[in-house]
Design a protein around this motif. Structure first.
Motif, mmCIF file in Angstrom:
data_model
loop_
_atom_site.group_PDB
_atom_site.id
_atom_site.type_symbol
_atom_site.label_atom_id
_atom_site.label_comp_id
_atom_site.label_asym_id
_atom_site.label_seq_id
_atom_site.Cartn_x
_atom_site.Cartn_y
_atom_site.Cartn_z
ATOM 1 N N LYS A 113 89.762 -173.474 89.783
ATOM 2 C CA LYS A 113 89.530 -175.165 89.403
ATOM 3 C C LYS A 113 88.198 -175.436 88.620
ATOM 4 O O LYS A 113 88.237 -175.796 87.567
ATOM 5 N N ALA A 114 87.228 -174.836 89.111
ATOM 6 C CA ALA A 114 86.001 -175.083 88.480
ATOM 7 C C ALA A 114 85.794 -174.215 87.170
ATOM 8 O O ALA A 114 85.383 -174.487 86.179
ATOM 9 N N ILE A 115 86.444 -172.964 87.274
ATOM 10 C CA ILE A 115 86.551 -172.373 85.988
ATOM 11 C C ILE A 115 87.288 -172.917 85.048
ATOM 12 O O ILE A 115 87.232 -173.196 83.982
ATOM 13 N N GLU A 116 88.457 -173.465 85.593
ATOM 14 C CA GLU A 116 89.386 -173.935 84.443
ATOM 15 C C GLU A 116 88.719 -175.084 83.753
ATOM 16 O O GLU A 116 88.907 -175.466 82.517
ATOM 17 N N ALA A 117 87.723 -176.052 84.575
ATOM 18 C CA ALA A 117 87.080 -177.335 84.010
ATOM 19 C C ALA A 117 86.104 -176.958 83.247
ATOM 20 O O ALA A 117 85.365 -177.681 82.847
ATOM 21 N N GLN A 118 85.523 -175.606 83.539
ATOM 22 C CA GLN A 118 84.343 -175.173 82.860
ATOM 23 C C GLN A 118 83.445 -176.170 83.110
ATOM 24 O O GLN A 118 82.230 -176.411 82.504
ATOM 25 N N THR A 119 82.992 -176.195 84.476
ATOM 26 C CA THR A 119 81.995 -177.017 85.100
ATOM 27 C C THR A 119 80.921 -176.149 85.219
ATOM 28 O O THR A 119 81.066 -174.644 84.993
ATOM 29 N N SER A 120 79.509 -176.292 85.596
ATOM 30 C CA SER A 120 78.548 -175.253 85.500
ATOM 31 C C SER A 120 78.865 -174.348 86.683
ATOM 32 O O SER A 120 78.612 -173.158 86.555
ATOM 33 N N LEU A 121 79.355 -174.941 87.789
ATOM 34 C CA LEU A 121 79.973 -173.756 88.802
ATOM 35 C C LEU A 121 80.656 -172.980 88.272
ATOM 36 O O LEU A 121 80.434 -171.670 88.686
#
Ligand code: ADP
Length: 191
Positions: A38-46
């Protein structure tokens, strides 16, 4: 509070069984892999940091995995308990885990390990990639690398939970519902 680790190599069926377990026992599902995707999809820093590792079949850092677990536990403070799927994956994570859970007034009840042959895993993951579109499932070479990392870094965590008297294994080949019944019998024994 019930805390169950669902363990096994990539492609063992942890996600499928987790879904059935949370429905029946009203537990919260914590999948570090899912949080990372999910973090990859949202391109967050994580997500941006994690993607470099995951797409190549490598693990993210222990610190990253542990941070995710703490955050998920914080987000579900009133839960009946949890299914941990994909965590712990290293001895370091396993050793830290009890300390973390104790702050939430709990401990691991049992680790349930789904057991499968490697060739079956590769076939399953290749099929899964057609629907999931997961980049780490789409190349056979990356799948083998993940299995190798599991064998080198993760499989020995079983011994840690065996030494605590909290380990059970289930054959991961067969009907989904038959496997689920075996898992339920174990959960009831340890709850
Ligand atoms: P699978 O069990 O199919 O390999 P997961 O969804 O559990 O998939 O995890 C996907 C990827 O996320 C892993 O290959 C790894 O790169 C990363 N990951 C997930 N959990 C952890 C963890 N506890 N420690 C390190 N890396 C993790």
């Amino acid at each position: 509070m019930l805390n169950i680790i669902l363990f096994g190599p990539p492609g063992a069926g942890k996600g499928t069984q987790s879904q059935k377990i949370i429905d029946k026992y009203k537990l919260v599902h914590i999948s570090t892999g899912e949080v990372l995707r999910k973090a990859i999809e949202a391109q967050t820093s994580l997500g941006i940091e994690a993607q470099k590792y995951i797409d190549d079949g490598n693990y993210v850092s222990d610190d990253m995995a542990i941070e995710i677990i703490k955050e998920e536990l914080d987000n579900h403070k009133n839960s009946n308990g949890f299914i941990f799927d994909g965590f712990p994956r290293t001895t370091f994570q396993a050793q830290k885990f009890s300390g973390i859970l104790s702050k939430y007034s709990g401990d691991v009840n049992v680790m349930i390990s789904l057991e499968l042959e490697e060739n079956d895993l590769v076939e399953r993951l290749k099929n899964r990639s057609k629907e999931s579109g997961r980049p780490d499932d789409s190349k056979e070479e990356i799948i083998w690398k993940r299995i190798e990392i599991y064998n080198q870094t993760t499989v020995q965590i079983k011994d840690y939970y065996k030494s605590l008297g909290k380990y059970e294994s289930v054959n991961g080949i067969g009907e989904i519902d038959v496997i689920f019944d075996k898992i339920c019998a174990i959960i009831e024994k340890y709850s």
